[in-house]
Design a protein around this motif. Structure first.
Motif, short mmCIF file in Angstrom:
data_model
loop_
_atom_site.label_atom_id
_atom_site.label_comp_id
_atom_site.label_asym_id
_atom_site.label_seq_id
_atom_site.Cartn_x
_atom_site.Cartn_y
_atom_site.Cartn_z
N LEU A 204 -4.70 -15.87 -26.76
CA LEU A 204 -4.48 -15.64 -28.19
C LEU A 204 -3.06 -15.17 -28.53
O LEU A 204 -2.46 -15.68 -29.47
CB LEU A 204 -5.53 -14.64 -28.71
N PRO A 205 -2.48 -14.21 -27.78
CA PRO A 205 -1.15 -13.76 -28.17
C PRO A 205 -0.09 -14.86 -28.19
O PRO A 205 0.90 -14.76 -28.91
CB PRO A 205 -0.80 -12.71 -27.11
N GLU A 206 -0.32 -15.96 -27.43
CA GLU A 206 0.66 -17.05 -27.41
C GLU A 206 0.56 -17.96 -28.62
O GLU A 206 1.40 -18.83 -28.82
CB GLU A 206 0.44 -17.93 -26.17
N VAL A 207 -0.51 -17.80 -29.40
CA VAL A 207 -0.77 -18.74 -30.49
C VAL A 207 -0.09 -18.26 -31.77
O VAL A 207 -0.16 -17.07 -32.09
CB VAL A 207 -2.29 -18.86 -30.72
N THR A 208 0.56 -19.17 -32.46
CA THR A 208 1.19 -18.82 -33.74
C THR A 208 0.29 -19.23 -34.89
O THR A 208 -0.14 -20.39 -34.97
CB THR A 208 2.56 -19.51 -33.88
N PHE A 209 0.00 -18.26 -35.74
CA PHE A 209 -0.76 -18.53 -36.96
C PHE A 209 0.24 -18.52 -38.11
O PHE A 209 0.91 -17.52 -38.34
CB PHE A 209 -1.83 -17.46 -37.16
N VAL A 216 -0.11 -23.25 -34.50
CA VAL A 216 0.92 -23.86 -33.67
C VAL A 216 0.94 -23.21 -32.29
O VAL A 216 0.75 -22.00 -32.16
CB VAL A 216 2.31 -23.67 -34.34
N ALA A 217 1.12 -24.02 -31.27
CA ALA A 217 1.34 -23.48 -29.92
C ALA A 217 2.26 -24.42 -29.17
O ALA A 217 2.50 -25.55 -29.61
CB ALA A 217 0.02 -23.31 -29.19
N ARG B 144 2.96 -15.73 -37.57
CA ARG B 144 2.79 -14.57 -36.70
C ARG B 144 2.09 -14.96 -35.42
O ARG B 144 1.16 -15.77 -35.44
CB ARG B 144 1.94 -13.51 -37.43
N SER B 145 2.53 -14.37 -34.33
CA SER B 145 1.79 -14.55 -33.09
C SER B 145 1.63 -13.18 -32.44
O SER B 145 2.02 -12.18 -33.01
CB SER B 145 2.52 -15.53 -32.17
N GLY B 146 1.06 -13.15 -31.27
CA GLY B 146 0.90 -11.87 -30.57
C GLY B 146 -0.38 -11.13 -30.93
O GLY B 146 -0.57 -9.99 -30.52
N PHE B 147 -1.28 -11.78 -31.67
CA PHE B 147 -2.55 -11.11 -31.99
C PHE B 147 -3.31 -10.82 -30.69
O PHE B 147 -3.35 -11.66 -29.80
CB PHE B 147 -3.42 -11.98 -32.90
N ARG B 149 -2.59 -8.75 -28.44
CA ARG B 149 -1.78 -8.30 -27.31
C ARG B 149 -1.92 -6.80 -27.09
O ARG B 149 -2.00 -6.32 -25.97
CB ARG B 149 -0.32 -8.65 -27.56
#
Lengths: 393, 160
Positions: A204-209, A216-217, B144-147, B149
């Motif tokens: 999840l942390p690698e995924v861009t919302f 986006v990934a 935003r990313s890094g959810f 983490r």
């Protein structure tokens, strides 16, 4: 019970290694796959499948009723601000359901199957059931398998979903726990087999919302891909309670049609064990349901014993079992102690001579498609349970 | 790229492609642009990004569909589509629906006119288009990313 257990000395370790599933057969989990196979009666298998189909329809019906009633919604443990997305999800993504698993008490040895709970959002045991169980049966010479169309069911469902859009792009995301990563990998493989064009697994942390640009990934450095489907292995209740900024972002992206999420947001309603209390109110005395209430005094007879469950608990954490409705006979600590609870009447389980309790499960995709079984001694089933492969008599 | 009527493109573009630009006299733009048009709802398109390029002939329209498909059109191809496809056609819709912002400005040479904010997927893309044209827009300002983490979640399963 013991006469239906047959020895399974052959272990699928080589096969597991080849499939990248040695997590389930080595190290701490070296004894996770039981050294016995349980043979079901054909009518038991039929009843467990039928229980899955009936309960799926019954609980969805109750979920819709709960969504229309703010008082019920609050008792499910669902924050009020979740309602807009939940409503949108019921209206627009009611048919997007991919997979879930009912855990059953009974269902063996003449005991009727009763719904313990529904893992509606991020259910586990997929790779064990879909891949390892058939291999255990094969290696140990069991010709007749219990119903197990998990892989075919998932792939058919993913093919249906993919058929709506040409060239489906799917991102499969987890939170980094090795077992969850394997489950997500198993699902991604099903999507590939179902002809999805771009399939990528990520943590999840690698995924861009991006509410303005979509989901986006980067499947490899320098290559950025936008994905329309997100199959997630982090629960909606976790998003609502731990990452509310992600909920807000997903709400915007989902309702703007930038992304579709499997399983959809409405599955959070079914994930809540409080739904079982409302299901009992809506269908009192239903043979598949166990009496469930928010107060033990509201059970038909609390002296028959009950289990106290946090509404979004997992893995047996924070469960308390009372055999007589007065004292605590078993309890587990855990991370879910702050949550609201429900009380579910104690259900009889089939046990063997060694006093292991057997818990059947039915997968729905969303038609009932496969069975699996775990066993453990003691009153609470948790991470230490063994996975018992199922044949048929 | 979607192989849409390649022959038609060739014939139509040869005559029309640069002709329109040429007759624009002193106001002819000196720069081209690569515009990304994104499908924000089924068959509804907005401009997500505009990036200037040196040569007008290097101009492109990239159509980013919800299905994940991505088609790239040259200046000539867009012109051909505009000229030959009916308004309602699926092929034409991305260009029609997005109004094409700065691209339209180059194509139709409407010097001094800024594109409408509503043609863009978001305010940031609009500002980039009307202000200093920005760089790549694979992630916008609200991305935003890094959810997950910070929650130290890799130590436990979220399966049920």
């Amino acid at each position: 019970m013991d006469r239906r257990l047959i020895d399974a000395p052959q272990r699928p370790e080589r096969y597991a290694r080849k499939q990248g599933l040695d997590y389930f057969t080595t190290g701490e989990n070296h004894d996770y796959l039981a050294d016995e196979i349980l043979l079901l009666e054909p009518r038991e298998a039929d009843a467990a499948l039928a229980a899955g189909d009936t309960a799926y329809s019954l609980l969805r019906d109750t979920a819709r009723r709960c969504l229309a009633d703010p008082a019920r919604l609050a008792r499910l443990g669902t924050p009020a601000w979740c309602r807009p997305l939940l409503e949108w999800s019921v209206e627009n993504a009611w048919d997007d359901f991919l997979f879930g698993r009912f855990d059953l008490a009974g269902g063996l040895e003449g005991l009727p199957p009763r719904i313990l709970e529904f893992n509606a959002d991020t259910c586990s045991l997929l790779a064990e059931t879909g891949l390892l169980q058939p291999e255990v049966l094969r290696q140990n010479g069991v010709k007749k398998a219990a119903p197990n169309n998990l892989i075919a069911g998932l792939e058919a469902r993913l093919r249906e979903i993919g058929a709506v859009r040409k060239g489906t792009h799917g991102l499969f995301a987890h939170l980094g726990y090795p077992e969850d990563e394997l489950t997500v990998g198993f699902l991604a493989d099903r999507a590939r087999a179902a002809g999805w064009k771009q399939v990528h697994t990520a943590s999840l942390p690698e995924v861009t919302f991006d509410p303005d640009g979509g989901l986006v990934a980067d499947p490899r450095p320098g290559k950025t891909v936008r994905y329309y489907y997100l199959t997630k292995f982090f629960p909606w209740d976790w998003i609502a309670h731990e990452e509310s900024a992600l909920w807000e972002m997903l709400e915007e992206m989902i309702t703007e049609q930038y992304v579709r999420v499997l399983n959809p947001a409405w599955t959070m309603l079914l994930q809540s064990k409080a739904l079982l209390a409302f299901a009992w109110q809506d269908h009192p005395g239903h043979p598949l349901l166990l009496p469930t209430a928010f107060d033990p005094a509201d059970l038909p007879d609390p002296r028959r014993g009950y289990v106290r469950k946090p509404v979004f608990g997992r893995n047996g954490e924070n469960l308390m079992v009372s055999l007589d409705g007065r004292r605590s006979d078993a309890a587990r600590s855990g991370d879910y102690g702050e949550q609201p609870v429900v009380y579910q009447e104690l259900a009889p389980f089939a046990t063997d001579g060694g006093k292991l309790r057997y818990q059947l499960s039915t997968f729905v995709t969303p038609r009932a498609s496969a069975l699996c079984c775990r066993r453990q001694d003691g009153l609470i089933l948790d991470d230490d349970a063994e996975f018992v492969s199922l044949g048929i008599r | 790229m979607r192989p849409t009527r390649p022959l038609l493109f060739l014939t139509v573009t040869a005559g029309l492609g640069l002709g329109l630009l040429r007759c624009s006299g002193e106001s002819e733009p000196g720069q081209g642009v690569v515009t990304t048009v994104r499908e924000v709802a089924p068959t509804e398109f907005r401009i997500a990004d505009e990036r200037p390029v040196d040569q007008i002939s290097d101009s492109r329209v990239i159509v980013d569909r919800m299905s994940g498909d991505r088609d790239t059109f040259t200046l000539a191809e867009v012109k051909a589509i505009e000229q030959t496809e009916p308004d309602s056609s699926r092929v034409r819709r991305p260009f029609h629906s997005a109004g094409l912002g700065y691209w339209g400005f180059i194509m139709l040479n409407r010097m001094g006119r800024t594109p409408a904010a509503s043609a863009y997927t978001n305010q940031a893309a609009y500002q980039r288009a009307t202000g200093t044209a920005g760089s790549s827009l694979s992630r916008t300002s609200r991305a935003r990313s890094g959810f997950g983490r910070s929650s130290g979640t890799s130590t436990r399963s979220f399966g049920g």
